[in-house]
Design a protein around this motif. Structure first.
Motif, PDB file in Angstrom:
ATOM      1  N   TRP A   1       0.828  -1.231  -0.009  1.00 22.88           N
ATOM      2  CA  TRP A   1      -0.078  -0.038  -0.043  1.00 22.88           C
ATOM      3  C   TRP A   1       0.809   1.269  -0.094  1.00 22.88           C
ATOM      4  O   TRP A   1       1.969   1.237   0.335  1.00 22.88           O
ATOM      5  N   CYS A   2       0.347   2.221  -0.685  1.00 21.75           N
ATOM      6  CA  CYS A   2       1.207   3.660  -0.656  1.00 21.75           C
ATOM      7  C   CYS A   2       0.897   4.191   1.040  1.00 21.75           C
ATOM      8  O   CYS A   2      -0.021   4.082   1.501  1.00 21.75           O
ATOM      9  N   PRO A   3       2.151   4.498   1.380  1.00 28.85           N
ATOM     10  CA  PRO A   3       2.021   5.119   2.756  1.00 28.85           C
ATOM     11  C   PRO A   3       0.946   6.319   2.965  1.00 28.85           C
ATOM     12  O   PRO A   3       0.880   7.003   2.145  1.00 28.85           O
ATOM     13  N   GLU A   4       0.450   6.169   4.232  1.00 27.61           N
ATOM     14  CA  GLU A   4      -0.417   7.327   4.620  1.00 27.61           C
ATOM     15  C   GLU A   4       0.055   8.726   4.647  1.00 27.61           C
ATOM     16  O   GLU A   4      -0.674   9.732   4.441  1.00 27.61           O
ATOM     17  N   ASP A   5       1.583   8.883   4.840  1.00 21.66           N
ATOM     18  CA  ASP A   5       1.901  10.340   4.636  1.00 21.66           C
ATOM     19  C   ASP A   5       2.245  10.650   3.038  1.00 21.66           C
ATOM     20  O   ASP A   5       2.629  11.820   2.948  1.00 21.66           O
ATOM     21  N   LYS A   6       1.757   9.840   2.136  1.00 24.10           N
ATOM     22  CA  LYS A   6       2.014  10.146   0.972  1.00 24.10           C
ATOM     23  C   LYS A   6       0.684  10.496   0.113  1.00 24.10           C
ATOM     24  O   LYS A   6       0.616  10.865  -0.915  1.00 24.10           O
TER      25      LYS A   6
END
Length: 742
Positions: free
Chosen positions: A518-523
């Motif tokens: 998954w794409c990191p939540e900060d991105k």
């Protein structure tokens, strides 16, 4: 007298088409509604699905419908689009009445006394003290120019003019020939614009009712008095006709337009039967009344004005260019300016299917014919070229919608072939042109990964398109194909991230890499909006996570059950954003991905909440001002949304399902194409009485908050009893169908 009586009797037994044509509803149409505030509608003269849209090109000529509330008028061109976003197209074959010398570097004029009505546009050009009045039929325009006393009055024709924007159109070439002191012909060839399409050519033939005393032409910025022609050298060309006029003298022009040639443009003038402005305009208004009269309303004058103007906007596009296809010969209908199906499949085309199914059938046939000759059905098309694809291959949904609603005369076998090609064969080259970009990922990984643009929108939309394929295949008896695509229609779940939490709710659409991570939540954020190169197209995760129209029941399960789903919808419609001009809570009424969500309460047994959201939207986001449409009208999409909900129900496109909301009018009679009527009554309906208390469908009690197209296709009745408080109606009845419950 006997003949008149016979005609009247025939109308009674064959439907209301002739009777309706006598009802003048044109007074309710205000073309100014939606010209400002981002509505971007075309306000000039035209007829339903007409090829000619005649109107002024203003300001910097970067307004996608040509008209601009400010800025000079450059002239009046014959081809435009309506309601689109930032994209520009057309603005071809421009004419202007002037006095004095021609200043080719800038002949534009300030304006005053501008007036717009149905099939009529008029304005004073202050620089020249001339006046213009315009009207139009399907393939021809009518200009009435009024001049002051002058020895040097002119009508100029600019074949190098076109609309411009960041998606630039470019001149390929032009040519002009003066045939006599009352006739001129030529063409303008342009490429580019919104769909980055190949060259298209607009030919014209014009005739004037007054002989000119002098004529001339120009090329680039050089005038050639007395020269009768300019050949195509990839430069701008034009012509002028000079008159000696007395004060108030009128000179009229009839202009035929064609995409085939100048002879065809001349032949298209056969529809123009008169040199009298009012007679030509009345012909156009009568064509509009045939459309408007398909719905007869009882209710407030204000709401009628919004409704019938919405009807007008909904029937502007796509454009009927049958006989005007320069790319191949065919006996099939040909429509262009599907601008874009991503917008119009949701409400506009279902409206055609309900009111004018023969026209919708012709549109479907034209899409299939485009597939046969161009290789793909378009998701959008303009200037005889496909492009751009915004999300899914949404023509698939039009095919399924036509099939489940019983449209005849369509080659569904070939249509299925085109749908399967969308789903299996990568378009190659420009993935924004047609087909499904990122399809290799989708068919191997089960989702479109982040290495492709619009991966989130594509994954969710492809899933619904796959459901459409399965629907068509099943009805054609191709069970194996149906099962394959029913399975693929679950692919939206592969980018559903249960670990993402926002505003007290868990589980959202989320970017996923090709390796499964998954794409990191900060991105990324659930509020991150996007466009062409981004993960989501014209939406954000909070909104797009609702886009599972084919399996709302499974979506409810993923959201934690009915109670949590209702709470999630409540949050969506009430959590305020700063930009409330375009949003109602998080509900982006100004854009299409949220169109269906207000009716999702019905799937959880709370139609009263659907009524609240719909009525608030109709009341606060639509009005009779120039900003009366809540966002780009997108070829009638916003307008069609209003029409359906004002009648009290809304389609889940691609399915034989209408979801009941809250009827706005006390009564509505829909005159169907088969001669039958659908009568809708809403006893006690008012701004306070928005809640359905009970419904009778075709004389029988209806305890569920939805019904099928087949229930009303042959006419019938919908009888609502409305009240000021929520009732038990629709809360315990059978819920609308979903893939996982069928």
């Amino acid at each position: 007298m006997k003949n008149r009586i016979i005609i009247f009797v025939i109308t009674l037994f064959t439907g209301v088409s002739y009777a309706c044509s006598q009802v003048d509803l044109s007074k309710y149409v205000d073309p100014y509604i939606g010209v400002d505030g981002g509505g971007n509608v075309f306000p000039g003269p035209c007829v339903p699905f007409g090829m000619v849209k005649l109107g002024p090109d203003c300001g910097n000529k970067d307004w996608n419908a040509g008209w601009d509330p400010t800025g000079n008028i450059h002239g009046f061109s014959h081809v435009h689009v309506s309601g689109t976003g930032g994209g520009c197209k057309y603005g071809n074959i421009l004419m202007l009445p002037i006095t004095g010398a021609i200043q080719l570097n800038d002949y534009s004029s300030p304006r005053s006394e501008e007036a717009i009505a149905l099939s009529s546009y008029s304005v004073k050009l202050d620089r020249y003290n001339t006046q213009a009045r315009l009207t139009a039929l399907s393939k021809s325009g009518f200009h009435e120019y009024t001049f002051p006393e002058s020895n040097d009055s002119k009508i100029i024709i600019d074949l190098g003019s076109f609309l411009q924007s960041h998606e630039k159109q470019m001149l390929v070439g032009s040519e002009v020939r003066i045939l006599s002191d009352t006739e001129v012909e030529g063409y303008s060839r342009i490429r580019g614009g919104w769909n980055e399409g190949g060259p298209y050519t607009v030919y014209f033939y014009a005739r004037f009712d007054t002989p000119a005393k002098e004529t001339g032409t120009w090329k680039s910025n050089r005038l050639y008095p007395g020269k009768l022609s300019q050949t195509d050298t990839n430069e701008k060309t034009g012509a002028y006709f000079t008159y000696q006029t007395v004060k108030g003298q009128k000179v009229c022009a009839q202009v035929g337009i064609s995409f085939m040639g100048t002879n065809k443009a001349k032949a298209n003038l056969e529809e123009m039967k008169s040199w009298n402005f009012e007679e030509v305009r009345n012909t156009a208004v009568n064509q509009w009344n045939e459309i408007l009269s398909k719905v007869q309303l009882t209710g407030s004058e204000e709401n009628k004005k919004i409704f019938y103007t919405a009807m007008y906007h909904s029937f502007l596009q796509p454009v009927n260019r049958t006989g005007e296809n320069p790319k191949w010969a065919s006996d099939e209908p040909y429509y262009d300016d599907y601008f874009a199906i991503w917008d119009t499949f949701r409400a506009t085309h279902p409206l055609f299917t309900l009111l004018v199914p023969s026209i919708q059938t012709d549109m479907i046939r034209s899409l299939i014919d485009i597939y046969k000759h161009d290789g793909y059905m378009p998701d959008a098309r303009s200037g005889n070229d496909n492009g751009r694809v915004q999300g899914g291959s949404d023509c698939d949904i039009l095919i399924a919608d036509a099939m489940v609603k019983g449209l005849k005369g369509i080659d569904y076998e070939t249509a299925l072939q085109s749908m399967i090609k969308n789903a299996e064969i990568a378009p190659g080259g420009d993935e924004r042109k047609e087909g499904r970009g990122g399809i290799d990922d989708y068919n191997t990984l089960g989702y479109v990964s982040t290495r492709h643009e619009r991966a989130g929108s594509r994954t969710f939309e492809y899933a619904n398109c796959d459901f459409a394929i399965a629907t068509v295949a099943k009805r054609l008896g191709k069970q194996e194909i149906a099962e394959k695509y029913y399975q693929r229609s679950n692919n939206w779940q592969n980018i559903w991230n249960d670990g993402i939490e926002s505003l007290g709710h868990k589980g959202f659409l989320w970017p996923k890499n090709a390796d499964g991570s998954w794409c990191p939540e900060d991105k990324f954020s659930v509020f991150t909006s996007g466009t062409w190169p981004d993960f989501l197209y014209e939406t954000f995760s909070w909104e797009m996570s609702f886009y599972v129209p084919h399996d709302v029941n499974k979506l409810i399960e993923k959201c934690g059950g009915k109670k949590q789903f209702i709470n999630r919808l409540d949050t969506y419609f009430t959590h305020e954003r700063w930009d409330q001009r375009w949003f109602m809570g998080l509900f982006q009424i100004s854009n299409e991905p949220g169109f269906l969500v207000p009716t999702f309460y019905n799937y959880a047994g709370r139609p009263d909440k659907t009524a609240e959201v719909v009525r608030k939207t109709l009341r606060t986001r639509y009005n009779t001002t120039r900003e009366g449409i809540p966002g780009n009208d997108d070829s009638g999409s916003m307008s069609s949304w209003y029409i359906f909900h004002a009648l009290g129900f809304y389609p889940n496109a691609g399915q034989d399902v209408y979801l009941i909301s809250s009827p706005l009018f006390q009564a509505a009679t829909l005159s169907l194409e088969n001669g039958k009527e659908l009568k809708i009554t809403a006893k006690n309906a008012s701004d306070k009485n928005i809640y359905v208390q009970s419904v009778r469908l075709n004389g029988k009690e209806l305890d569920k908050c939805w019904f099928r197209h087949t229930d009303i296709a042959n006419g019938g009745s919908l009888e609502f009893i409305m009240g000021s408080k929520p009732s038990k109606w629709g809360k315990s009845g059978e819920l609308p169908p979903s893939l996982s419950t069928n």
